[in-house]
Motif scaffolding. Sequence first.
Motif, PDB file in Angstrom:
ATOM      1  N   ARG A 111     -49.794  46.028  97.631  1.00  0.00           N
ATOM      2  CA  ARG A 111     -50.548  46.783  96.631  1.00  0.00           C
ATOM      3  C   ARG A 111     -51.555  47.685  97.330  1.00  0.00           C
ATOM      4  O   ARG A 111     -52.327  47.229  98.191  1.00  0.00           O
ATOM      5  N   HIS A 112     -51.532  48.959  96.928  1.00  0.00           N
ATOM      6  CA  HIS A 112     -52.470  49.918  97.487  1.00  0.00           C
ATOM      7  C   HIS A 112     -52.887  50.862  96.370  1.00  0.00           C
ATOM      8  O   HIS A 112     -52.118  51.721  95.935  1.00  0.00           O
ATOM      9  N   GLY A 113     -54.088  50.646  95.873  1.00  0.00           N
ATOM     10  CA  GLY A 113     -54.542  51.445  94.747  1.00  0.00           C
ATOM     11  C   GLY A 113     -53.675  51.161  93.528  1.00  0.00           C
ATOM     12  O   GLY A 113     -53.482  50.015  93.131  1.00  0.00           O
ATOM     13  N   ALA A 114     -53.157  52.227  92.944  1.00  0.00           N
ATOM     14  CA  ALA A 114     -52.298  52.074  91.767  1.00  0.00           C
ATOM     15  C   ALA A 114     -50.838  51.823  92.144  1.00  0.00           C
ATOM     16  O   ALA A 114     -50.001  51.619  91.270  1.00  0.00           O
ATOM     17  N   TRP A 115     -50.538  51.828  93.425  1.00  0.00           N
ATOM     18  CA  TRP A 115     -49.164  51.650  93.875  1.00  0.00           C
ATOM     19  C   TRP A 115     -48.865  50.183  94.180  1.00  0.00           C
ATOM     20  O   TRP A 115     -49.709  49.462  94.711  1.00  0.00           O
ATOM     21  N   THR A 116     -47.650  49.771  93.855  1.00  0.00           N
ATOM     22  CA  THR A 116     -47.121  48.459  94.259  1.00  0.00           C
ATOM     23  C   THR A 116     -45.763  48.697  94.901  1.00  0.00           C
ATOM     24  O   THR A 116     -44.830  49.180  94.245  1.00  0.00           O
ATOM     25  N   LEU A 117     -45.653  48.380  96.191  1.00  0.00           N
ATOM     26  CA  LEU A 117     -44.421  48.594  96.954  1.00  0.00           C
ATOM     27  C   LEU A 117     -43.786  47.247  97.251  1.00  0.00           C
ATOM     28  O   LEU A 117     -44.470  46.318  97.714  1.00  0.00           O
ATOM     29  N   SER A 118     -42.478  47.149  97.003  1.00  0.00           N
ATOM     30  CA  SER A 118     -41.795  45.849  97.116  1.00  0.00           C
ATOM     31  C   SER A 118     -40.483  45.995  97.868  1.00  0.00           C
ATOM     32  O   SER A 118     -39.412  46.126  97.260  1.00  0.00           O
ATOM     33  N   VAL A 171     -24.631  41.323 100.764  1.00  0.00           N
ATOM     34  CA  VAL A 171     -25.802  41.596 101.587  1.00  0.00           C
ATOM     35  C   VAL A 171     -26.377  42.923 101.133  1.00  0.00           C
ATOM     36  O   VAL A 171     -25.633  43.880 100.872  1.00  0.00           O
ATOM     37  N   GLY A 172     -27.677  43.001 101.013  1.00  0.00           N
ATOM     38  CA  GLY A 172     -28.263  44.250 100.560  1.00  0.00           C
ATOM     39  C   GLY A 172     -29.747  44.338 100.846  1.00  0.00           C
ATOM     40  O   GLY A 172     -30.376  43.385 101.318  1.00  0.00           O
ATOM     41  N   ALA A 173     -30.282  45.489 100.572  1.00  0.00           N
ATOM     42  CA  ALA A 173     -31.708  45.741 100.737  1.00  0.00           C
ATOM     43  C   ALA A 173     -32.201  46.548  99.552  1.00  0.00           C
ATOM     44  O   ALA A 173     -31.442  47.321  98.951  1.00  0.00           O
ATOM     45  N   ARG A 174     -33.475  46.354  99.212  1.00  0.00           N
ATOM     46  CA  ARG A 174     -34.068  47.077  98.095  1.00  0.00           C
ATOM     47  C   ARG A 174     -35.453  47.569  98.501  1.00  0.00           C
ATOM     48  O   ARG A 174     -36.134  46.961  99.322  1.00  0.00           O
ATOM     49  N   PHE A 175     -35.814  48.676  97.889  1.00  0.00           N
ATOM     50  CA  PHE A 175     -37.194  49.141  98.015  1.00  0.00           C
ATOM     51  C   PHE A 175     -37.637  49.622  96.638  1.00  0.00           C
ATOM     52  O   PHE A 175     -37.130  50.602  96.118  1.00  0.00           O
ATOM     53  N   ASP A 176     -38.545  48.877  96.044  1.00  0.00           N
ATOM     54  CA  ASP A 176     -39.008  49.173  94.705  1.00  0.00           C
ATOM     55  C   ASP A 176     -40.451  49.672  94.767  1.00  0.00           C
ATOM     56  O   ASP A 176     -41.258  49.176  95.550  1.00  0.00           O
ATOM     57  N   ALA A 177     -40.749  50.657  93.944  1.00  0.00           N
ATOM     58  CA  ALA A 177     -42.096  51.220  93.893  1.00  0.00           C
ATOM     59  C   ALA A 177     -42.547  51.322  92.445  1.00  0.00           C
ATOM     60  O   ALA A 177     -41.764  51.683  91.561  1.00  0.00           O
ATOM     61  N   GLN A 178     -43.790  50.976  92.225  1.00  0.00           N
ATOM     62  CA  GLN A 178     -44.364  51.034  90.884  1.00  0.00           C
ATOM     63  C   GLN A 178     -45.749  51.678  90.954  1.00  0.00           C
ATOM     64  O   GLN A 178     -46.551  51.357  91.830  1.00  0.00           O
ATOM     65  N   TYR A 179     -45.997  52.582  90.035  1.00  0.00           N
ATOM     66  CA  TYR A 179     -47.309  53.216  89.948  1.00  0.00           C
ATOM     67  C   TYR A 179     -47.883  52.926  88.571  1.00  0.00           C
ATOM     68  O   TYR A 179     -47.251  53.196  87.551  1.00  0.00           O
ATOM     69  N   ASP A 180     -49.044  52.307  88.542  1.00  0.00           N
ATOM     70  CA  ASP A 180     -49.712  51.953  87.297  1.00  0.00           C
ATOM     71  C   ASP A 180     -50.704  53.047  86.918  1.00  0.00           C
ATOM     72  O   ASP A 180     -51.688  53.287  87.640  1.00  0.00           O
ATOM     73  N   PHE A 181     -50.435  53.693  85.779  1.00  0.00           N
ATOM     74  CA  PHE A 181     -51.314  54.750  85.305  1.00  0.00           C
ATOM     75  C   PHE A 181     -52.494  54.120  84.551  1.00  0.00           C
ATOM     76  O   PHE A 181     -52.324  53.219  83.720  1.00  0.00           O
ATOM     77  N   ASP A 182     -53.660  54.592  84.819  1.00  0.00           N
ATOM     78  CA  ASP A 182     -54.866  54.113  84.151  1.00  0.00           C
ATOM     79  C   ASP A 182     -55.148  55.038  82.987  1.00  0.00           C
ATOM     80  O   ASP A 182     -55.714  56.133  83.146  1.00  0.00           O
ATOM     81  N   GLY A 183     -54.734  54.631  81.815  1.00  0.00           N
ATOM     82  CA  GLY A 183     -54.895  55.500  80.642  1.00  0.00           C
ATOM     83  C   GLY A 183     -53.584  56.124  80.239  1.00  0.00           C
ATOM     84  O   GLY A 183     -52.513  55.820  80.773  1.00  0.00           O
ATOM     85  N   ASP A 184     -53.624  57.058  79.288  1.00  0.00           N
ATOM     86  CA  ASP A 184     -52.418  57.701  78.803  1.00  0.00           C
ATOM     87  C   ASP A 184     -51.895  58.709  79.795  1.00  0.00           C
ATOM     88  O   ASP A 184     -52.635  59.303  80.577  1.00  0.00           O
ATOM     89  N   VAL A 185     -50.562  58.869  79.756  1.00  0.00           N
ATOM     90  CA  VAL A 185     -49.920  59.877  80.591  1.00  0.00           C
ATOM     91  C   VAL A 185     -49.714  61.141  79.761  1.00  0.00           C
ATOM     92  O   VAL A 185     -49.055  61.119  78.730  1.00  0.00           O
ATOM     93  N   THR A 186     -50.353  62.250  80.178  1.00  0.00           N
ATOM     94  CA  THR A 186     -50.266  63.511  79.444  1.00  0.00           C
ATOM     95  C   THR A 186     -49.308  64.435  80.164  1.00  0.00           C
ATOM     96  O   THR A 186     -49.467  64.685  81.358  1.00  0.00           O
ATOM     97  N   PRO A 187     -48.297  64.960  79.458  1.00  0.00           N
ATOM     98  CA  PRO A 187     -47.314  65.858  80.109  1.00  0.00           C
ATOM     99  C   PRO A 187     -47.992  67.178  80.501  1.00  0.00           C
ATOM    100  O   PRO A 187     -48.946  67.600  79.901  1.00  0.00           O
TER     101      PRO A 187
END
Length: 477
Positions: free
Chosen positions: A368-375, A461-477
């Motif tokens: 976890r780094h800031g709003a990012w979660t890397l897995s 056999v496999g590998a994965r790289f998952d990334a998640q970004y948590d927005f603080d508040g609403d996402v405005t286009p």
Amino acid sequence: MALFSMVAAAQAAAQDRTAATSETAEVGEIVVVGTRNDAMRTQMRSDNAVSVMSAEDLEHTAVHNVAEALALLPGVSVQNTGNSFFGGVDGASRGEGMFVGVRGMNSEFTLALINGVNAAQGMPYSRQVQLSLLPPSGLKTIVVNKNSTADMDGDAIGGTINFVTPSAFSMADDYASLSVSGRVESRARDYDEDGLGGGVSGEIARRFGQGDQFGLYVSAFYDKRNFANSMIAGLMAAQNDGGWAYLHSATDSAAGVNPEGMDQEANLALTGLNVGVSTGYTERFGGNFSLDWRADDSLDVYLRGSYAFAETQQNSTLNQLIQNRARVSNAATGLYDLNLTNSSVRMWYTTNPEDADLSTLTFGAVKRHGAWTLSPSIFYSYGGNDRPDHIEASIRNNQSDKYNTGTILPYSGLFAGYDADGYPIPLLTPAQQNLVNNSGSALLARRAGQRTEQFSNQQKVGARFDAQYDFDGDVTP
């Protein structure tokens, strides 16, 4: 490889980690499924249709594998034999749930995960995963996704089932448990077979190291089940072997044609029999483990594994009586009445041995780094299903070849009578009864029988790289 998707194993590790952080840490919403009520709330809050079984739910189920436990959930169906090559009447006669389908679909369309790892499909000519290998112990939750979202594996046509094992950080420190079970198979006792069985399972969880940054969870199980069940041939066997005919017919053909205006069901008559018994045992053992390292508030590293093995020995004997059909003209009614003229007494013997195993291993981290979660994670899965010594043999009284000269049994009349409840009772002659009771010495071998071996396995056999970004508040286009 699924990019930018939330894998269930990494998600579970992240949830366990945030639950143990200090009060000053900034965390988002935490979902820890520990009780039935929590499982129900998880289902209500999910973005897609899910059903969840918690560890508490599993503790209160009177079943001996997770396939049967899942039958308690809505939209889940359990089969006791395969839908393609594997299975058949001898597999069904084990009387055990083996495969799981979601939303009424074939179980081959169900994707099975263990800690987010795609379980290997060791079944021959099939995509099914034999869930009867897994006991209802050593699990934290079972999550059934009845439809997929964009962050899930696309292999799931029917649904996705994820079996999540605990970690030491999801349990009390120095937790230990031991469970002993027993079982009685009433049908086996009816056939004067053993019918007794039981098992033992245990688990332990412990945290250690500076600041309890390491956690180890281990579970193990062993059980054995003796079974005996009746077998009856299916519709195609009954049709191909002339197992029925019309009692009264408008023509003199062997099967007959139902007369116009006569109740078709009431006019059916049993002209043969194809029933038997299957006995045997299934012995299982295995376990799960989870090793976690919480390096600091932002980094979790984990290693998780599971293993299950089952050996089945099964012997099935099927008795078959086939009667030649003929017609006698009835001058009073103008119809042709059924009359059976001679009989063939047969026996078919088969073994259905099986060695099945399923294992998974995954190594990963959650950063976890800031709003990012890397897995990132790497995984391995192995599934095997072998029939090492399958034997088939058949015998009959009218077998004629260069080694044997058989004869048919004379017969006249109808094959079955019925009791007050409408239950059919075969009307066997003394000669037929003698062949059935002394088939090992009285009947003749049909060909030489056969012995076959079949081995099937798969590795993933496999590998994965998952990334998640948590927005603080609403996402405005």
